[in-house]
Design a protein around this motif. Structure first.
Motif, PDB file in Angstrom:
ATOM      1  N   GLN A   1      -8.257  -3.724   9.989  1.00 29.43           N
ATOM      2  CA  GLN A   1      -8.016  -2.481   9.232  1.00 29.43           C
ATOM      3  C   GLN A   1      -7.241  -1.332   9.870  1.00 29.43           C
ATOM      4  OE1 GLN A   1     -12.299  -1.105   8.718  1.00 29.43           O
ATOM      5  NE2 GLN A   1     -12.924  -3.090   7.554  1.00 29.43           N
ATOM      6  N   ILE A   2      -6.255  -1.058   9.236  1.00 24.22           N
ATOM      7  CA  ILE A   2      -5.420  -0.067   9.475  1.00 24.22           C
ATOM      8  C   ILE A   2      -5.681   1.336   8.899  1.00 24.22           C
ATOM      9  CG2 ILE A   2      -2.871   0.525  10.048  1.00 24.22           C
ATOM     10  CD1 ILE A   2      -2.367  -2.301   9.715  1.00 24.22           C
ATOM     11  N   ALA A   3      -5.955   2.179   9.555  1.00 22.05           N
ATOM     12  CA  ALA A   3      -6.327   3.634   8.949  1.00 22.05           C
ATOM     13  C   ALA A   3      -4.861   4.475   8.554  1.00 22.05           C
ATOM     14  CB  ALA A   3      -7.171   4.348   9.842  1.00 22.05           C
ATOM     15  N   ALA A   4      -4.909   4.996   7.594  1.00 23.32           N
ATOM     16  CA  ALA A   4      -3.765   6.112   7.381  1.00 23.32           C
ATOM     17  C   ALA A   4      -2.564   5.312   7.569  1.00 23.32           C
ATOM     18  CB  ALA A   4      -3.848   7.270   8.293  1.00 23.32           C
ATOM     19  N   THR A   5      -2.121   4.159   6.919  1.00 24.11           N
ATOM     20  CA  THR A   5      -0.919   3.449   7.125  1.00 24.11           C
ATOM     21  C   THR A   5       0.288   4.111   6.970  1.00 24.11           C
ATOM     22  OG1 THR A   5      -2.361   1.792   5.820  1.00 24.11           O
ATOM     23  CG2 THR A   5      -0.150   1.176   6.370  1.00 24.11           C
ATOM     24  N   GLN A   6       1.203   3.806   7.853  1.00 21.59           N
ATOM     25  CA  GLN A   6       2.288   4.362   7.888  1.00 21.59           C
ATOM     26  C   GLN A   6       3.541   3.830   7.586  1.00 21.59           C
ATOM     27  OE1 GLN A   6       2.597   6.064  11.963  1.00 21.59           O
ATOM     28  NE2 GLN A   6       0.659   7.279  11.581  1.00 21.59           N
ATOM     29  N   PRO A   7       4.665   4.057   7.072  1.00 25.44           N
ATOM     30  CA  PRO A   7       5.981   3.171   7.028  1.00 25.44           C
ATOM     31  C   PRO A   7       6.208   2.216   8.078  1.00 25.44           C
ATOM     32  CG  PRO A   7       6.299   5.242   5.858  1.00 25.44           C
ATOM     33  CD  PRO A   7       4.967   5.376   6.595  1.00 25.44           C
TER      34      PRO A   7
ATOM     35  N   VAL B   1       4.587  -0.976   3.102  1.00 24.25           N
ATOM     36  CA  VAL B   1       4.062   0.397   3.364  1.00 24.25           C
ATOM     37  C   VAL B   1       5.096   1.231   2.257  1.00 24.25           C
ATOM     38  CG1 VAL B   1       3.187   2.633   4.224  1.00 24.25           C
ATOM     39  CG2 VAL B   1       2.613   0.251   5.354  1.00 24.25           C
ATOM     40  N   HIS B   2       4.750   1.775   1.071  1.00 19.76           N
ATOM     41  CA  HIS B   2       5.660   2.541   0.402  1.00 19.76           C
ATOM     42  C   HIS B   2       5.468   3.958   0.749  1.00 19.76           C
ATOM     43  CE1 HIS B   2       6.402  -0.865  -2.068  1.00 19.76           C
ATOM     44  NE2 HIS B   2       5.477  -1.215  -2.106  1.00 19.76           N
ATOM     45  N   PRO B   3       6.662   4.924   0.994  1.00 15.15           N
ATOM     46  CA  PRO B   3       6.372   6.198   1.244  1.00 15.15           C
ATOM     47  C   PRO B   3       5.954   7.040   0.011  1.00 15.15           C
ATOM     48  CG  PRO B   3       8.800   5.642   1.404  1.00 15.15           C
ATOM     49  CD  PRO B   3       7.909   4.237   0.970  1.00 15.15           C
TER      50      PRO B   3
ATOM     51  N   VAL C   1       1.070  -1.327   0.033  1.00 10.46           N
ATOM     52  CA  VAL C   1       0.148  -0.066   0.037  1.00 10.46           C
ATOM     53  C   VAL C   1       0.943   1.195  -0.049  1.00 10.46           C
ATOM     54  CG1 VAL C   1      -1.805  -1.210   1.230  1.00 10.46           C
ATOM     55  CG2 VAL C   1      -0.092   0.182   2.661  1.00 10.46           C
ATOM     56  N   GLN C   2       0.171   2.274  -0.430  1.00 10.99           N
ATOM     57  CA  GLN C   2       1.030   3.678  -0.214  1.00 10.99           C
ATOM     58  C   GLN C   2       0.812   4.101   1.123  1.00 10.99           C
ATOM     59  OE1 GLN C   2       2.880   3.361  -3.393  1.00 10.99           O
ATOM     60  NE2 GLN C   2       2.887   5.503  -2.663  1.00 10.99           N
ATOM     61  N   GLU C   3       1.708   5.063   1.477  1.00  7.25           N
ATOM     62  CA  GLU C   3       1.510   5.747   2.749  1.00  7.25           C
ATOM     63  C   GLU C   3       0.356   6.518   2.970  1.00  7.25           C
ATOM     64  OE1 GLU C   3       4.904   8.037   3.900  1.00  7.25           O
ATOM     65  OE2 GLU C   3       4.087   8.731   5.408  1.00  7.25           O
ATOM     66  N   GLY C   4      -0.474   6.376   3.790  1.00 10.94           N
ATOM     67  CA  GLY C   4      -1.625   7.176   3.977  1.00 10.94           C
ATOM     68  C   GLY C   4      -3.058   6.491   3.477  1.00 10.94           C
ATOM     69  N   ASP C   5      -2.776   5.348   2.842  1.00  8.41           N
ATOM     70  CA  ASP C   5      -4.004   4.460   2.542  1.00  8.41           C
ATOM     71  C   ASP C   5      -4.303   3.721   3.616  1.00  8.41           C
ATOM     72  OD1 ASP C   5      -2.870   3.753  -1.003  1.00  8.41           O
ATOM     73  OD2 ASP C   5      -3.700   5.518  -0.053  1.00  8.41           O
ATOM     74  N   ASN C   6      -5.516   3.402   3.748  1.00 11.19           N
ATOM     75  CA  ASN C   6      -6.170   2.476   4.661  1.00 11.19           C
ATOM     76  C   ASN C   6      -5.682   0.990   4.134  1.00 11.19           C
ATOM     77  OD1 ASN C   6      -7.195   4.537   5.835  1.00 11.19           O
ATOM     78  ND2 ASN C   6      -9.110   4.141   4.856  1.00 11.19           N
ATOM     79  N   SER C   7      -5.319   0.067   5.024  1.00 12.20           N
ATOM     80  CA  SER C   7      -5.055  -1.165   4.699  1.00 12.20           C
ATOM     81  C   SER C   7      -5.917  -2.149   5.498  1.00 12.20           C
ATOM     82  CB  SER C   7      -3.662  -1.501   5.295  1.00 12.20           C
ATOM     83  OG  SER C   7      -2.533  -0.695   4.934  1.00 12.20           O
ATOM     84  N   ILE C   8      -6.415  -3.357   4.613  1.00 13.55           N
ATOM     85  CA  ILE C   8      -7.380  -4.481   5.336  1.00 13.55           C
ATOM     86  C   ILE C   8      -6.630  -5.847   5.051  1.00 13.55           C
ATOM     87  CG2 ILE C   8      -9.501  -5.499   5.051  1.00 13.55           C
ATOM     88  CD1 ILE C   8     -10.702  -2.904   3.912  1.00 13.55           C
TER      89      ILE C   8
END
Lengths: 114, 114
Positions: free
Chosen positions: B76-82, B112-114, B13-20
């Motif tokens: 679910q992870i909101a606003a995913t960070q590196p 997680v990609h910055p 995922v990209q940084e800032g996206d939500n992850s499931i």
């Protein structure tokens, strides 16, 4: 609290040698678990203790593996003789049987048998 | 011949996206579930838990959903960070003789990609 403490962090040994892994659980925790982690099998439960007594060792792969918990603050996992296929990361975890979420892992021992 | 390890499912995922991250569990009698995060070289760390009498629980930036009908858990992870990059495991827990014995899933690698 220092958490669950395992030693050594890394162990490299020759096939046929005896290996002893050590674990100090969190003070007050009365359940202790030994896990093995490999890419092929993921996290496998080897054995667990309640109040220093082994309850279920059905996950111990062979008679070469043995575990002891002589007191509430110390446990060992011994492999004798070691084989290359025993190479893995071995984790110890402890918990209080009345609080499920207090299930804490140590940092693991990475074992390499050559 | 060379032994090939099973590759973990991977979510990029990209940084800032939500992850499931999803997990299927096996035992309909399991009464408690935990999500763990494992960073490279470390033991699994508790993230969030949920009891079988709930279908949703929220923490800081994380939410766990439980669907007992199809034996499915999601994280679910909101606003995913590196710093969220790690392997995530679900564990189902069945109380047995007063002990809580987790059985772990295979894990999902989150990148997680910055």
């Amino acid at each position: 609290d220092a958490g669950v403490i395992q030693s050594p962090r890394h162990e490299v040994t020759e096939m046929g040698q005896e290996v002893t892994l050590r674990c100090k659980p969190i003070s007050g925790h009365n359940s202790l678990f030994w896990y093995r982690q490999t890419m092929m099998r993921g996290l496998e439960l080897l054995i667990y203790f309640n109040n220093n007594v082994p309850i279920d060792d059905s996950g111990m792969p062979e008679d070469r593996f043995s575990a002891k918990m002589p007191n509430a603050s110390f446990s060992t996992l011994k492999i004798q003789p070691s084989e290359p296929r025993d190479s893995a990361v071995y984790f110890c975890a402890s918990s209080h049987r009345d609080r499920e979420h207090g299930y804490t892992f140590g940092s693991g021992t990475r074992l390499t048998v050559v | 011949g060379e032994s090939v390890g099973l590759h973990l499912p991977t979510l990029s995922v990209q940084e800032g996206d939500n992850s499931i991250i999803n997990c299927a569990y096996s035992n309909s009698a399991s009464d408690y579930f935990i999500w763990y995060k494992q960073e490279s070289g470390k033991g699994p760390q508790f993230i969030i838990d949920i009891r079988s009498n709930m279908d949703k629980r929220q923490g800081q930036r994380v939410t766990v959903l439980l669907n007992k009908t199809v034996k499915h858990l999601s994280l679910q992870i909101a606003a995913t960070q590196p710093g969220d990059s790690a392997v995530y495991f679900c564990a189902e827990i069945l109380s047995s003789g007063g002990s809580y014995i987790p059985t772990f899933g295979r894990g999902t690698s989150l990148i997680v990609h910055p």
